[in-house]
Design a protein around this motif. Sequence first.
Motif, PDB file in Angstrom:
ATOM      1  N   SER A 103      44.143  62.929   0.138  1.00 16.62           N
ATOM      2  CA  SER A 103      44.706  61.620   0.485  1.00 16.62           C
ATOM      3  C   SER A 103      43.769  60.843   1.399  1.00 16.62           C
ATOM      4  N   VAL A 104      43.825  59.524   1.223  1.00 15.99           N
ATOM      5  CA  VAL A 104      43.089  58.578   2.059  1.00 15.99           C
ATOM      6  C   VAL A 104      44.119  57.563   2.541  1.00 15.99           C
ATOM      7  N   PRO A 105      44.241  57.332   3.850  1.00 18.16           N
ATOM      8  CA  PRO A 105      45.324  56.493   4.366  1.00 18.16           C
ATOM      9  C   PRO A 105      45.154  55.004   4.060  1.00 18.16           C
ATOM     10  N   LYS A 106      46.259  54.394   3.692  1.00 19.00           N
ATOM     11  CA  LYS A 106      46.281  52.961   3.425  1.00 19.00           C
ATOM     12  C   LYS A 106      46.120  52.168   4.722  1.00 19.00           C
ATOM     13  N   ARG A 107      46.503  52.776   5.825  1.00 20.55           N
ATOM     14  CA  ARG A 107      46.390  52.114   7.124  1.00 20.55           C
ATOM     15  C   ARG A 107      44.927  51.808   7.475  1.00 20.55           C
ATOM     16  N   ARG A 108      44.025  52.720   7.139  1.00 15.43           N
ATOM     17  CA  ARG A 108      42.611  52.517   7.470  1.00 15.43           C
ATOM     18  C   ARG A 108      41.847  51.766   6.397  1.00 15.43           C
TER      19      ARG A 108
END
Length: 130
Positions: free
Chosen positions: A52-57
Amino acid sequence: MERNKFKKEERLCNKRLINVLYESGSSFILYPYKVVFHPTEELAVPVQVLISVPKRRFKRAVDRNLLKRRIREAYRLQKNSLIYPSLADNHILLSIQYIGNKIEPYDFIFSKMNALMLKLHDEYSKVHME
């Protein structure tokens, strides 16, 4: 020569298993990754992975997808040499989260994945021996 593949069975998609992983798994951070792992007996393959890669960043989906592709490729090329032989008859749930603030080049991601695999082997040995 065995081919390095990343099949559907090796991807962690089951919501119940994801909940078990995050509720009772062990974790460590090795920049740019945060890793959560949990030994289990109910898998058909030695390792199931969630990347996973965060949408926040990373607001743009193309950036998140680029990073996930790079992480998957680095994992795919290194899994057979490091993780699979050390597990033998054991099974593990694994989550790899990207916690970096910028898009790193593939060479950096690849080298850090190698370090992650070595650290995972050490951490798994500690947890599994207890």
